[in-house]
Scaffold this motif. Sequence first.
Motif, PDB file in Angstrom:
ATOM      1  N   LEU A   1    -113.534  62.855  64.842  1.00  0.00           N
ATOM      2  CA  LEU A   1    -112.658  64.009  64.649  1.00  0.00           C
ATOM      3  C   LEU A   1    -111.673  63.670  63.527  1.00  0.00           C
ATOM      4  O   LEU A   1    -111.201  62.538  63.456  1.00  0.00           O
ATOM      5  CB  LEU A   1    -111.881  64.294  65.940  1.00  0.00           C
ATOM      6  N   PRO A   2    -111.353  64.600  62.658  1.00  0.00           N
ATOM      7  CA  PRO A   2    -110.444  64.260  61.554  1.00  0.00           C
ATOM      8  C   PRO A   2    -109.032  63.905  62.031  1.00  0.00           C
ATOM      9  O   PRO A   2    -108.354  63.069  61.422  1.00  0.00           O
ATOM     10  CB  PRO A   2    -110.425  65.528  60.707  1.00  0.00           C
ATOM     11  N   VAL A   3    -108.615  64.519  63.158  1.00  0.00           N
ATOM     12  CA  VAL A   3    -107.239  64.266  63.597  1.00  0.00           C
ATOM     13  C   VAL A   3    -107.103  64.524  65.101  1.00  0.00           C
ATOM     14  O   VAL A   3    -107.779  65.379  65.671  1.00  0.00           O
ATOM     15  CB  VAL A   3    -106.260  65.175  62.800  1.00  0.00           C
ATOM     16  N   TYR A   4    -106.241  63.729  65.733  1.00  0.00           N
ATOM     17  CA  TYR A   4    -105.885  63.876  67.146  1.00  0.00           C
ATOM     18  C   TYR A   4    -104.381  64.067  67.215  1.00  0.00           C
ATOM     19  O   TYR A   4    -103.630  63.304  66.588  1.00  0.00           O
ATOM     20  CB  TYR A   4    -106.290  62.625  67.933  1.00  0.00           C
ATOM     21  N   VAL A   5    -103.935  65.097  67.921  1.00  0.00           N
ATOM     22  CA  VAL A   5    -102.493  65.366  68.008  1.00  0.00           C
ATOM     23  C   VAL A   5    -102.068  65.287  69.475  1.00  0.00           C
ATOM     24  O   VAL A   5    -102.691  65.919  70.340  1.00  0.00           O
ATOM     25  CB  VAL A   5    -102.149  66.767  67.440  1.00  0.00           C
ATOM     26  N   ASP A   6    -101.023  64.497  69.759  1.00  0.00           N
ATOM     27  CA  ASP A   6    -100.604  64.303  71.147  1.00  0.00           C
ATOM     28  C   ASP A   6     -99.153  63.836  71.196  1.00  0.00           C
ATOM     29  O   ASP A   6     -98.605  63.348  70.209  1.00  0.00           O
ATOM     30  CB  ASP A   6    -101.509  63.246  71.813  1.00  0.00           C
ATOM     31  N   GLY A   7     -98.559  63.998  72.352  1.00  0.00           N
ATOM     32  CA  GLY A   7     -97.187  63.538  72.553  1.00  0.00           C
ATOM     33  C   GLY A   7     -97.166  62.095  73.009  1.00  0.00           C
ATOM     34  O   GLY A   7     -98.185  61.400  72.978  1.00  0.00           O
ATOM     35  N   ALA A   8     -96.000  61.641  73.439  1.00  0.00           N
ATOM     36  CA  ALA A   8     -95.857  60.288  73.993  1.00  0.00           C
ATOM     37  C   ALA A   8     -94.613  60.264  74.866  1.00  0.00           C
ATOM     38  O   ALA A   8     -93.713  61.092  74.720  1.00  0.00           O
ATOM     39  CB  ALA A   8     -95.725  59.249  72.877  1.00  0.00           C
ATOM     40  N   ASP A   9     -94.583  59.311  75.780  1.00  0.00           N
ATOM     41  CA  ASP A   9     -93.375  59.142  76.596  1.00  0.00           C
ATOM     42  C   ASP A   9     -92.364  58.258  75.884  1.00  0.00           C
ATOM     43  O   ASP A   9     -91.164  58.436  76.004  1.00  0.00           O
ATOM     44  CB  ASP A   9     -93.755  58.520  77.948  1.00  0.00           C
TER      45      ASP A   9
END
Length: 224
Positions: free
Chosen positions: A81-89
Amino acid sequence: KSQEQLKREVAQAAVAYIRPFFGADAVIGVGTGSTADLFIDELAKHKAEFAGAVASSERSAARLREHGVRVLDLDETDRPLPVYVDGADEINPLLQMVKGGGGAHTREKIVAAASERFVCIVDETKCVDLLGRFAIPLEVIPMAVPIVMRKVAALGAIATLRAGFTTDNGNPILDVAGMQLADAREMETTMNAIAGVVTCGLFALEPATVVMVARQEGVDIRER
Ligand code: DER
């Protein structure tokens, strides 16, 4: 600005940041959590500009589908996948993260590993110098809960079973507090090696590629 407003701003900034990766056959990796939820809401406005998304949880898959975004499984993609977008704690200056507050870190780590770059989206409260104030979640095979608790105690930390929770994979989570995380990479390797641990919520061996931080004065972008 409220925390909700900050999260929405960084979600909007993330969509603008990843638009160069859109295209007729582009599949976007999507994380889990309240910030990821707002990213999904913004991403969906551009659903005609990419092929679909791989979700890191049932929760995110459902939200994407509600917006009419095509959701694919990883085995339906024929390239990274070209990009993965996610948050973090938590995220530190090396872009190493603690994740798993939402209990989805196993599939988050998998989809991130299937992606060429990881864009982490946070509000300023997640930025720390030293990881570990937030407990490190471990997804554990059910039968291994007692031995993992003992091994964690032997490491000088305390594991607490996340009551009444099972992951999308049907496993319990142990939240580990009191780990000294000067070297997060070594700690991730150590926790990964405990028999029965499926995934630990430290993303230090594979940190984010870029972090976008929503602050009162605007969104900062820092690349590794
Ligand atoms: O569970 C997770 O890994 C989430 O991404 C979490 O780390 C961030 O969730 P939030 O955006 O709701 O704070």
